[in-house]
Write a protein that holds these residues in place. Structure first.
Motif, PDB file in Angstrom:
ATOM      1  N   GLU A  57       7.963  -9.388 -18.793  1.00  0.00           N
ATOM      2  CA  GLU A  57       7.389  -9.235 -17.456  1.00  0.00           C
ATOM      3  C   GLU A  57       8.363  -8.706 -16.414  1.00  0.00           C
ATOM      4  O   GLU A  57       7.954  -8.500 -15.276  1.00  0.00           O
ATOM      5  CB  GLU A  57       6.831 -10.581 -16.976  1.00  0.00           C
ATOM      6  CG  GLU A  57       5.708 -11.094 -17.832  1.00  0.00           C
ATOM      7  CD  GLU A  57       5.174 -12.432 -17.366  1.00  0.00           C
ATOM      8  OE1 GLU A  57       5.786 -13.074 -16.483  1.00  0.00           O
ATOM      9  OE2 GLU A  57       4.131 -12.848 -17.886  1.00  0.00           O
ATOM     10  N   ILE A  58       9.622  -8.510 -16.749  1.00  0.00           N
ATOM     11  CA  ILE A  58      10.587  -8.143 -15.714  1.00  0.00           C
ATOM     12  C   ILE A  58      10.280  -6.781 -15.114  1.00  0.00           C
ATOM     13  O   ILE A  58       9.733  -5.924 -15.807  1.00  0.00           O
ATOM     14  CB  ILE A  58      12.047  -8.198 -16.226  1.00  0.00           C
ATOM     15  CG1 ILE A  58      12.261  -7.211 -17.350  1.00  0.00           C
ATOM     16  CG2 ILE A  58      12.463  -9.599 -16.549  1.00  0.00           C
ATOM     17  CD1 ILE A  58      13.700  -6.994 -17.701  1.00  0.00           C
ATOM     18  N   PRO A  59      10.599  -6.633 -13.856  1.00  0.00           N
ATOM     19  CA  PRO A  59      11.170  -7.628 -12.955  1.00  0.00           C
ATOM     20  C   PRO A  59      10.127  -8.639 -12.488  1.00  0.00           C
ATOM     21  O   PRO A  59       8.944  -8.329 -12.389  1.00  0.00           O
ATOM     22  CB  PRO A  59      11.663  -6.798 -11.775  1.00  0.00           C
ATOM     23  CG  PRO A  59      10.737  -5.631 -11.746  1.00  0.00           C
ATOM     24  CD  PRO A  59      10.413  -5.343 -13.184  1.00  0.00           C
ATOM     25  N   VAL A  60      10.607  -9.822 -12.203  1.00  0.00           N
ATOM     26  CA  VAL A  60       9.770 -10.893 -11.686  1.00  0.00           C
ATOM     27  C   VAL A  60      10.334 -11.300 -10.329  1.00  0.00           C
ATOM     28  O   VAL A  60      11.556 -11.415 -10.172  1.00  0.00           O
ATOM     29  CB  VAL A  60       9.776 -12.114 -12.640  1.00  0.00           C
ATOM     30  CG1 VAL A  60       8.981 -13.263 -12.051  1.00  0.00           C
ATOM     31  CG2 VAL A  60       9.235 -11.722 -14.002  1.00  0.00           C
ATOM     32  N   VAL A  61       9.452 -11.504  -9.370  1.00  0.00           N
ATOM     33  CA  VAL A  61       9.872 -11.947  -8.041  1.00  0.00           C
ATOM     34  C   VAL A  61       9.301 -13.336  -7.806  1.00  0.00           C
ATOM     35  O   VAL A  61       8.092 -13.560  -7.965  1.00  0.00           O
ATOM     36  CB  VAL A  61       9.389 -10.977  -6.936  1.00  0.00           C
ATOM     37  CG1 VAL A  61       9.759 -11.513  -5.558  1.00  0.00           C
ATOM     38  CG2 VAL A  61       9.972  -9.584  -7.154  1.00  0.00           C
ATOM     39  N   LEU A  62      10.178 -14.256  -7.441  1.00  0.00           N
ATOM     40  CA  LEU A  62       9.778 -15.612  -7.089  1.00  0.00           C
ATOM     41  C   LEU A  62      10.001 -15.817  -5.597  1.00  0.00           C
ATOM     42  O   LEU A  62      11.005 -15.344  -5.046  1.00  0.00           O
ATOM     43  CB  LEU A  62      10.618 -16.650  -7.841  1.00  0.00           C
ATOM     44  CG  LEU A  62      10.736 -16.531  -9.359  1.00  0.00           C
ATOM     45  CD1 LEU A  62      11.656 -17.622  -9.892  1.00  0.00           C
ATOM     46  CD2 LEU A  62       9.376 -16.602 -10.024  1.00  0.00           C
ATOM     47  N   ILE A  63       9.091 -16.512  -4.958  1.00  0.00           N
ATOM     48  CA  ILE A  63       9.271 -16.928  -3.568  1.00  0.00           C
ATOM     49  C   ILE A  63       9.309 -18.441  -3.566  1.00  0.00           C
ATOM     50  O   ILE A  63       8.341 -19.089  -3.994  1.00  0.00           O
ATOM     51  CB  ILE A  63       8.141 -16.416  -2.656  1.00  0.00           C
ATOM     52  CG1 ILE A  63       8.098 -14.885  -2.654  1.00  0.00           C
ATOM     53  CG2 ILE A  63       8.315 -16.959  -1.236  1.00  0.00           C
ATOM     54  CD1 ILE A  63       6.940 -14.298  -1.865  1.00  0.00           C
ATOM     55  N   ASP A  64      10.430 -18.977  -3.148  1.00  0.00           N
ATOM     56  CA  ASP A  64      10.634 -20.430  -3.155  1.00  0.00           C
ATOM     57  C   ASP A  64      10.295 -21.041  -4.512  1.00  0.00           C
ATOM     58  O   ASP A  64       9.642 -22.073  -4.613  1.00  0.00           O
ATOM     59  CB  ASP A  64       9.830 -21.103  -2.033  1.00  0.00           C
ATOM     60  CG  ASP A  64      10.400 -20.773  -0.654  1.00  0.00           C
ATOM     61  OD1 ASP A  64      11.618 -20.530  -0.543  1.00  0.00           O
ATOM     62  OD2 ASP A  64       9.625 -20.754   0.324  1.00  0.00           O
TER      63      ASP A  64
END
Length: 87
Positions: A57-64
């Motif tokens: 799945e990269i890139p993956v962005v996480l918020i908090d």
């Protein structure tokens, strides 16, 4: 005012990760208070648990710590999510 933790999970040499990094930079610089965004980059090559979870799945962005998106970063969607948290 709390800081928002933004995490980019990827790997070196990943062109989509480079695109995501650029999109994140563009979005955060356009925010009213970019100093409240703390960006951390993590590589799936350095952390086996991240590799097992996100390799396809990269890139993956996480918020908090919560997954916001993967593969491609939609600047408008990311901006809206961060703006909401900054309010």
């Amino acid at each position: 005012m709390s800081t928002i933790q933004l995490t980019l999970i990827g790997k070196p040499g990943c062109h989509l990760c480079d695109d995501a990094r650029e999109a994140i930079r563009d979005v955060t610089l356009a925010l009213p208070d970019p100093s409240r965004i703390a960006l951390e980059e993590r590589s799936i090559l350095d952390e086996p648990d991240l590799f097992d979870r996100y390799a396809d799945e990269i890139p993956v962005v996480l918020i908090d710590g919560r997954q916001h998106t993967y593969w491609r970063v939609d600047k408008e969607r990311l901006s809206a999510a961060l703006t909401e948290r900054l309010a």
